[in-house]
Design a protein around this motif. Structure first.
Motif, mmCIF file in Angstrom:
data_model
loop_
_atom_site.group_PDB
_atom_site.id
_atom_site.type_symbol
_atom_site.label_atom_id
_atom_site.label_comp_id
_atom_site.label_asym_id
_atom_site.label_seq_id
_atom_site.Cartn_x
_atom_site.Cartn_y
_atom_site.Cartn_z
ATOM 1 N N LEU A 288 72.934 -7.928 97.159
ATOM 2 C CA LEU A 288 72.632 -8.275 95.770
ATOM 3 C C LEU A 288 71.753 -7.206 95.122
ATOM 4 O O LEU A 288 71.819 -6.989 93.916
ATOM 5 C CB LEU A 288 71.944 -9.636 95.699
ATOM 6 N N THR A 289 70.951 -6.526 95.908
ATOM 7 C CA THR A 289 70.114 -5.466 95.332
ATOM 8 C C THR A 289 70.950 -4.273 94.886
ATOM 9 O O THR A 289 70.486 -3.465 94.096
ATOM 10 C CB THR A 289 69.039 -4.988 96.323
ATOM 11 N N TRP A 290 72.182 -4.157 95.409
ATOM 12 C CA TRP A 290 73.091 -3.135 94.866
ATOM 13 C C TRP A 290 73.192 -3.331 93.353
ATOM 14 O O TRP A 290 73.097 -2.382 92.574
ATOM 15 C CB TRP A 290 74.500 -3.307 95.434
ATOM 16 N N VAL B 8 79.402 4.443 88.066
ATOM 17 C CA VAL B 8 78.991 3.498 87.023
ATOM 18 C C VAL B 8 77.960 4.083 86.063
ATOM 19 O O VAL B 8 77.655 3.473 85.037
ATOM 20 C CB VAL B 8 78.445 2.186 87.630
ATOM 21 N N ALA B 9 77.429 5.256 86.381
ATOM 22 C CA ALA B 9 76.389 5.868 85.548
ATOM 23 C C ALA B 9 76.889 6.048 84.112
ATOM 24 O O ALA B 9 77.990 6.567 83.879
ATOM 25 C CB ALA B 9 75.966 7.210 86.134
ATOM 26 N N GLY B 10 76.081 5.599 83.135
ATOM 27 C CA GLY B 10 76.414 5.778 81.725
ATOM 28 C C GLY B 10 77.441 4.802 81.188
ATOM 29 O O GLY B 10 77.828 4.877 80.014
ATOM 30 N N ALA C 85 70.711 -7.793 81.368
ATOM 31 C CA ALA C 85 69.729 -7.952 80.286
ATOM 32 C C ALA C 85 70.380 -7.989 78.907
ATOM 33 O O ALA C 85 69.912 -8.659 77.994
ATOM 34 C CB ALA C 85 68.699 -6.842 80.353
ATOM 35 N N ASN C 86 71.485 -7.248 78.744
ATOM 36 C CA ASN C 86 72.171 -7.237 77.442
ATOM 37 C C ASN C 86 73.318 -8.254 77.367
ATOM 38 O O ASN C 86 74.231 -8.128 76.579
ATOM 39 C CB ASN C 86 72.677 -5.830 77.087
ATOM 40 N N LEU D 163 72.169 -0.877 90.343
ATOM 41 C CA LEU D 163 73.229 -0.308 89.495
ATOM 42 C C LEU D 163 73.089 -0.709 88.024
ATOM 43 O O LEU D 163 73.340 0.102 87.135
ATOM 44 C CB LEU D 163 74.608 -0.765 89.994
ATOM 45 N N PHE D 164 72.689 -1.974 87.781
ATOM 46 C CA PHE D 164 72.778 -2.493 86.416
ATOM 47 C C PHE D 164 71.472 -3.041 85.854
ATOM 48 O O PHE D 164 71.452 -3.613 84.778
ATOM 49 C CB PHE D 164 73.852 -3.590 86.354
#
Length: 205
Positions: A168-170, A135-137, A203-204, A174-175
């Motif tokens: 949930l902390t995953w 999921v990076a980037g 957040a976005n 991750l995001f």
């Protein structure tokens, strides 16, 4: 050698006992000596580790650190007892059932000059590390995390959101920070069934 005690002998506690009794060669664990384990149930010995009372673990000058692997609800009280006794503490995630309690425990450890370490073992697995690489980037558009398990005793594990908070902390790792937009819970007592569905927003948005 650094004396340790394991508190709680569920899945995590048994794994701790196993690893402390058989440390990996040249790992820091080789410098740890397990003096025993504490449990409300009577076991005698487990893998040559002896059962000791909570009082003896707290009083012992040979025990420098406690590994806490009990149910979520008892973490806070157990941490406080071992910090008061001047011991370092490693506790399974989550440390407490509220952020306020967690901050109080951090401050207490700092005042006592002791280490309080929370370990979220799932974030250290190879599977999770691979997921993080994937999921990076990338921007999250939409996704679902679904996990199942047996029904937990809420008096011991806390409200279902806490039973599942480790997973949930995953998502936060991750995001980034998430906001809860809605949450529902379905319970069927006769079938011993419970399901919680939660929607989050990044957040976005």
């Amino acid at each position: 050698m650094f004396g340790t005690v394991v508190v709680g002998v569920g899945i995590a506690g048994l794994a701790r006992i196993r690893d402390l009794m058989n440390p990996m060669p040249s790992s820091p664990s080789e410098h740890l000596k397990l003096f025993g384990f504490v449990s409300r149930r009577s076991f005698g010995n487990i893998n040559e580790a002896k059962q000791i009372s909570l009082e003896d673990a707290l009083r012992s000058k040979e025990i420098h650190a406690a590994f806490i692997s009990t149910e979520n609800r008892s973490h806070e009280e157990t941490i406080r007892m071992f910090l008061e006794a001047g011991k370092h503490v490693l506790v399974e995630y989550p440390m407490a059932l509220s952020a306020k309690a967690a901050h109080e425990l951090w401050e207490m450890a700092e005042q006592k000059g002791r280490v309080l370490h929370v370990e979220h073992i799932e974030l250290l697995t190879e599977e999770y590390k691979q997921l993080k690489k994937e999921v990076a980037g990338k921007d999250l558009v939409k996704g679902t995390l679904h996990f199942t398990g047996h029904t937990l005793d809420e008096n011991k594990a806390g409200f279902p959101a806490f039973s599942g908070i480790a997973r949930l902390t995953w998502l936060i790792d991750l995001f980034g920070d998430l906001t809860v937009t809605s949450a529902t819970r379905v319970k069927q007592e006769d079938k011993n069934y419970s399901r919680m569905t939660v929607h989050f927003q990044t957040a976005n948005k």
